[in-house]
Design a protein around this motif. Structure first.
Motif, PDB file in Angstrom:
ATOM      1  N   PHE A  34      74.979  16.731  39.454  1.00 34.06           N
ATOM      2  CA  PHE A  34      73.534  16.421  39.169  1.00 34.06           C
ATOM      3  C   PHE A  34      72.434  17.724  39.366  1.00 34.06           C
ATOM      4  CE2 PHE A  34      72.941  11.459  38.949  1.00 34.06           C
ATOM      5  CZ  PHE A  34      74.122  11.319  38.618  1.00 34.06           C
ATOM      6  N   ALA A  44      66.743  -1.897  20.806  1.00 33.68           N
ATOM      7  CA  ALA A  44      67.088  -0.631  21.305  1.00 33.68           C
ATOM      8  C   ALA A  44      66.403  -0.242  22.275  1.00 33.68           C
ATOM      9  CB  ALA A  44      66.894   0.328  20.073  1.00 33.68           C
ATOM     10  N   LEU A  78      60.697   3.519  22.320  1.00 35.10           N
ATOM     11  CA  LEU A  78      61.064   2.195  21.987  1.00 35.10           C
ATOM     12  C   LEU A  78      61.072   1.038  22.978  1.00 35.10           C
ATOM     13  CD1 LEU A  78      63.835   2.761  19.151  1.00 35.10           C
ATOM     14  CD2 LEU A  78      61.421   2.240  18.837  1.00 35.10           C
ATOM     15  N   GLN A 132      69.606   8.834  12.700  1.00 34.70           N
ATOM     16  CA  GLN A 132      68.840   7.760  12.247  1.00 34.70           C
ATOM     17  C   GLN A 132      68.159   7.177  13.523  1.00 34.70           C
ATOM     18  OE1 GLN A 132      72.929   5.924  11.401  1.00 34.70           O
ATOM     19  NE2 GLN A 132      72.709   6.311   9.089  1.00 34.70           N
ATOM     20  N   ALA A 168      77.393   6.038  26.257  1.00 29.32           N
ATOM     21  CA  ALA A 168      77.265   5.807  27.436  1.00 29.32           C
ATOM     22  C   ALA A 168      78.471   5.200  28.289  1.00 29.32           C
ATOM     23  CB  ALA A 168      75.954   5.391  28.047  1.00 29.32           C
ATOM     24  N   ALA A 173      72.210   4.265  24.787  1.00 25.10           N
ATOM     25  CA  ALA A 173      73.713   4.079  25.441  1.00 25.10           C
ATOM     26  C   ALA A 173      74.600   4.047  24.208  1.00 25.10           C
ATOM     27  CB  ALA A 173      73.845   2.577  25.940  1.00 25.10           C
ATOM     28  N   SER A 198      66.285  13.000  38.063  1.00 29.30           N
ATOM     29  CA  SER A 198      67.289  13.860  37.766  1.00 29.30           C
ATOM     30  C   SER A 198      67.637  13.210  36.332  1.00 29.30           C
ATOM     31  CB  SER A 198      68.686  13.488  38.628  1.00 29.30           C
ATOM     32  OG  SER A 198      69.185  12.461  38.214  1.00 29.30           O
ATOM     33  N   ILE A 209      73.518   2.150  34.676  1.00 28.40           N
ATOM     34  CA  ILE A 209      73.137   3.360  33.652  1.00 28.40           C
ATOM     35  C   ILE A 209      71.719   3.249  33.234  1.00 28.40           C
ATOM     36  CG2 ILE A 209      73.667   4.422  31.503  1.00 28.40           C
ATOM     37  CD1 ILE A 209      76.666   3.557  31.818  1.00 28.40           C
ATOM     38  N   PRO A 210      70.940   4.065  33.611  1.00 35.04           N
ATOM     39  CA  PRO A 210      69.503   3.918  33.703  1.00 35.04           C
ATOM     40  C   PRO A 210      68.874   4.219  32.358  1.00 35.04           C
ATOM     41  CG  PRO A 210      69.967   5.943  34.721  1.00 35.04           C
ATOM     42  CD  PRO A 210      71.111   5.284  34.193  1.00 35.04           C
ATOM     43  N   PHE A 240      73.891   5.943  21.205  1.00 35.32           N
ATOM     44  CA  PHE A 240      73.748   7.121  20.894  1.00 35.32           C
ATOM     45  C   PHE A 240      74.634   8.294  21.668  1.00 35.32           C
ATOM     46  CE2 PHE A 240      71.707  11.420  20.937  1.00 35.32           C
ATOM     47  CZ  PHE A 240      71.222  11.666  19.389  1.00 35.32           C
ATOM     48  N   ARG A 281      80.805  10.622  24.921  1.00 26.03           N
ATOM     49  CA  ARG A 281      79.466  10.666  24.838  1.00 26.03           C
ATOM     50  C   ARG A 281      79.112  11.345  23.273  1.00 26.03           C
ATOM     51  NH1 ARG A 281      80.698   8.620  28.381  1.00 26.03           N
ATOM     52  NH2 ARG A 281      80.474   9.008  30.626  1.00 26.03           N
ATOM     53  N   GLY A 301      64.525   6.864  24.251  1.00 31.99           N
ATOM     54  CA  GLY A 301      64.693   5.495  24.978  1.00 31.99           C
ATOM     55  C   GLY A 301      64.115   5.522  26.289  1.00 31.99           C
ATOM     56  N   SER A 357      68.435   2.955  27.619  1.00 29.83           N
ATOM     57  CA  SER A 357      68.134   2.006  26.972  1.00 29.83           C
ATOM     58  C   SER A 357      69.673   1.727  25.951  1.00 29.83           C
ATOM     59  CB  SER A 357      67.054   2.447  26.155  1.00 29.83           C
ATOM     60  OG  SER A 357      67.298   3.327  25.221  1.00 29.83           O
ATOM     61  N   ARG A 416      78.206   4.210  43.240  1.00 31.43           N
ATOM     62  CA  ARG A 416      77.087   4.989  42.604  1.00 31.43           C
ATOM     63  C   ARG A 416      76.013   5.351  43.455  1.00 31.43           C
ATOM     64  NH1 ARG A 416      75.555   5.596  37.195  1.00 31.43           N
ATOM     65  NH2 ARG A 416      76.809   4.291  36.349  1.00 31.43           N
ATOM     66  N   GLY A 447      71.014  12.582  35.482  1.00 33.45           N
ATOM     67  CA  GLY A 447      72.484  12.172  35.443  1.00 33.45           C
ATOM     68  C   GLY A 447      73.550  13.367  35.707  1.00 33.45           C
TER      69      GLY A 447
HETATM   70  C1  LIG Z   1      70.860   8.702  37.804  1.00 31.53           C
HETATM   71  C2  LIG Z   1      71.384   8.545  36.559  1.00 31.53           C
HETATM   72  C3  LIG Z   1      72.832   8.049  36.285  1.00 31.53           C
HETATM   73  C4  LIG Z   1      73.236   7.901  34.989  1.00 31.53           C
HETATM   74  N1  LIG Z   1      74.477   7.670  35.001  1.00 31.53           N
HETATM   75  C5  LIG Z   1      75.206   7.643  33.744  1.00 31.53           C
HETATM   76  C6  LIG Z   1      76.521   7.029  33.612  1.00 31.53           C
HETATM   77  O1  LIG Z   1      77.173   6.717  34.518  1.00 31.53           O
HETATM   78  N2  LIG Z   1      76.982   7.222  32.400  1.00 31.53           N
HETATM   79  C7  LIG Z   1      76.514   7.910  31.220  1.00 31.53           C
HETATM   80  O2  LIG Z   1      77.056   7.685  30.251  1.00 31.53           O
HETATM   81  N3  LIG Z   1      75.229   8.326  31.540  1.00 31.53           N
HETATM   82  C8  LIG Z   1      74.771   8.241  32.613  1.00 31.53           C
HETATM   83  N4  LIG Z   1      73.275   8.709  32.680  1.00 31.53           N
HETATM   84  C9  LIG Z   1      72.569   9.303  31.611  1.00 31.53           C
HETATM   85  C10 LIG Z   1      71.850   8.402  30.640  1.00 31.53           C
HETATM   86  O3  LIG Z   1      71.474   7.303  31.375  1.00 31.53           O
HETATM   87  C11 LIG Z   1      72.743   7.777  29.480  1.00 31.53           C
HETATM   88  O4  LIG Z   1      73.241   8.860  28.743  1.00 31.53           O
HETATM   89  C12 LIG Z   1      71.943   6.665  28.760  1.00 31.53           C
HETATM   90  O5  LIG Z   1      72.875   6.345  27.835  1.00 31.53           O
HETATM   91  C13 LIG Z   1      70.758   7.379  27.824  1.00 31.53           C
HETATM   92  O6  LIG Z   1      69.942   6.664  27.475  1.00 31.53           O
HETATM   93  P1  LIG Z   1      68.144   6.737  27.290  1.00 31.53           P
HETATM   94  O7  LIG Z   1      67.843   5.595  26.801  1.00 31.53           O
HETATM   95  O8  LIG Z   1      67.623   7.143  28.496  1.00 31.53           O
HETATM   96  O9  LIG Z   1      68.371   7.878  26.282  1.00 31.53           O
HETATM   97  P2  LIG Z   1      67.147   9.036  26.222  1.00 31.53           P
HETATM   98  O10 LIG Z   1      67.518   9.971  27.327  1.00 31.53           O
HETATM   99  O11 LIG Z   1      65.930   8.785  26.082  1.00 31.53           O
HETATM  100  O12 LIG Z   1      67.881   9.881  24.935  1.00 31.53           O
HETATM  101  C14 LIG Z   1      69.106  10.375  24.875  1.00 31.53           C
HETATM  102  C15 LIG Z   1      69.336  10.799  23.267  1.00 31.53           C
HETATM  103  O13 LIG Z   1      69.292   9.374  22.694  1.00 31.53           O
HETATM  104  C16 LIG Z   1      68.644   9.416  21.606  1.00 31.53           C
HETATM  105  N5  LIG Z   1      68.030   8.143  21.442  1.00 31.53           N
HETATM  106  C17 LIG Z   1      67.608   7.470  22.502  1.00 31.53           C
HETATM  107  N6  LIG Z   1      67.312   5.927  21.999  1.00 31.53           N
HETATM  108  C18 LIG Z   1      67.355   6.295  20.513  1.00 31.53           C
HETATM  109  C19 LIG Z   1      67.366   5.383  19.471  1.00 31.53           C
HETATM  110  N7  LIG Z   1      66.986   4.006  19.622  1.00 31.53           N
HETATM  111  N8  LIG Z   1      67.593   5.659  18.096  1.00 31.53           N
HETATM  112  C20 LIG Z   1      68.125   7.015  17.884  1.00 31.53           C
HETATM  113  N9  LIG Z   1      68.399   7.924  19.151  1.00 31.53           N
HETATM  114  C21 LIG Z   1      68.069   7.546  20.137  1.00 31.53           C
HETATM  115  C22 LIG Z   1      67.430  10.569  21.961  1.00 31.53           C
HETATM  116  O14 LIG Z   1      66.998  10.891  20.886  1.00 31.53           O
HETATM  117  C23 LIG Z   1      68.201  11.552  22.977  1.00 31.53           C
HETATM  118  O15 LIG Z   1      68.715  12.490  21.835  1.00 31.53           O
HETATM  119  C24 LIG Z   1      72.909   8.798  33.814  1.00 31.53           C
HETATM  120  C25 LIG Z   1      71.386   9.021  34.086  1.00 31.53           C
HETATM  121  C26 LIG Z   1      70.686   9.157  35.469  1.00 31.53           C
HETATM  122  C27 LIG Z   1      69.347   9.686  35.448  1.00 31.53           C
END
Ligand SMILES: Cc1cc2nc3c(=O)[nH]c(=O)nc-3n(C[C@H](O)[C@H](O)[C@H](O)COP(=O)(O)OP(=O)(O)OC[C@H]3O[C@@H](n4cnc5c(N)ncnc54)[C@H](O)[C@@H]3O)c2cc1C
Length: 303
Positions: free
Chosen positions: A262, A103, A86, A185, A140, A135, A223, A128-129, A137, A176, A67, A131, A213, A225
């Protein structure tokens, strides 16, 4: 692995899809680290995702979906096979008390759309940065809210290319965790069930969360997170702080002095640096307190 060896092969098969070979994933990860993907594709439609999923399945090519790469460490040797990002599938559709988002839409944008429409429930996601796919998956969550509280259902594509709708109770949400982590999937979209509220109240809550935050988290640095899950009965950040590990550095990766949970890239950091810091933190916290810190961040790619 398939009989396809070069970018030309994939270009010939899918000339209409944006695909590059040997693509540096550090350009996309939130840590600014990570090696190349053999192939990297940016599909723009479900049909294109379907073509890629079917093709990789039939040709036994590894498939990884990413994501916003905000919860990932991609190993320095990169990822074998095809990586799909995506982010170009990012439509958000708001109706009376629901939002359907593709997504690749940023969950922050969905949270904003909910606020604008006067819908409450997604305030927790304001900062929360990730997708929508990430989120769901990761389930989040922040400030007492979790994705599982608001997702009604998700549409996914199985590795065999079948499109399915999965209801909240079948997503096996936990801390998580979601079922998608176990069955590989591809999440295509999610439907959020929200409750009518007052725009000003929703906005104030989102602003408050984002101020908290910014005060606590090193948002000015790359980072991924919070690196570790919360161990039962403890806080990971507190254990790391008490172990005297803030500021611990390996290469360009450093345990943040602002937020012990972090690990930031202070410049030139590699995935190996990140993994070294993670291992050191785990072994020191275990040695000092007997607590095993499990990673929340996902480390993927060639070892
Ligand atoms: C500064 C910062 C603050 C953060 N704060 C939080 C917070 O407060 N709470 C929290 O829960 N998290 C937090 N995070 C972590 C992160 O943002 C979350 O876990 C977020 O949900 C990850 O989404 P992503 O799209 O970046 O996933 P990615 O990092 O791209 O992927 C994470 C996992 O999800 C899978 N995935 C992603 N998209 C799909 C899809 N469409 N289909 C199937 N699998 C998929 C990937 O294969 C991978 O295994 C933070 C991160 C940072 C950098």
């Amino acid at each position: 692995m398939s009989n396809l060896k070069t970018r030309k092969d994939l270009d010939q098969v899918f000339p209409e899809i944006n695909i590059t070979s040997n693509a540096a994933l550090s350009d996309f990860t939130n840590t600014d680290t990570g090696g190349p993907a053999d192939w990297l594709a940016f599909p723009t439609s479900i049909e294109q995702v379907q073509q890629l999923v079917d093709f990789t399945f039939e040709n036994d090519i590894d498939l990884t979906v990413i994501g916003n790469a905000s919860n990932l460490i991609v190993n320095d040797k990169g990822i074998a096979g095809l990586v799909i990002i995506l982010t170009q599938m990012n439509q958000i559709t708001v109706s009376t008390d629901r939002i359907v988002a593709q997504a690749g839409a940023p969950i922050i944008a969905v949270s904003e759309a909910a606020c604008t429409a006067g819908l409450t429930g997604l305030e927790f996601a304001a900062g929360i940065p990730g997708s929508v796919g990430g989120a769901v998956f990761m389930n989040a969550g922040a400030y007492g809210g979790e994705t599982k509280d608001v997702v009604k259902k998700a549409t996914v594509m199985t590795r065999e290319g079948e499109i399915k709708t999965i209801e909240n109770d079948e997503l096996d949400f936990g801390y998580r965790h979601s079922s998608v982590q176990d069955n590989h999937q591809v999440i295509l979209s999610a439907e959020f069930q929200l409750v009518p509220g007052t725009v000003a109240t929703i906005r104030a809550q989102m602003d408050d969360f984002n101020e908290r935050r910014a005060q606590k988290q090193p948002l000015e640095w790359p980072s991924c997170g919070s690196v570790f899950k919360r161990p039962v009965g403890y806080f990971a950040g507190r254990l790391i702080h008490d172990a005297g590990l803030q500021g611990y550095t390996s290469g360009g990766a450093q345990v943040s002095k602002k937020h012990a949970g972090f690990i930031i890239n202070i410049g030139g950091g590699t995935a190996t640096d990140y993994v070294n810091v993670i291992k050191h933190v785990q072994s020191e916290v275990y040695r000092q307190f007997g607590v095993h810190l499990e990673t929340e961040v996902r480390v993927i790619g060639r070892q």
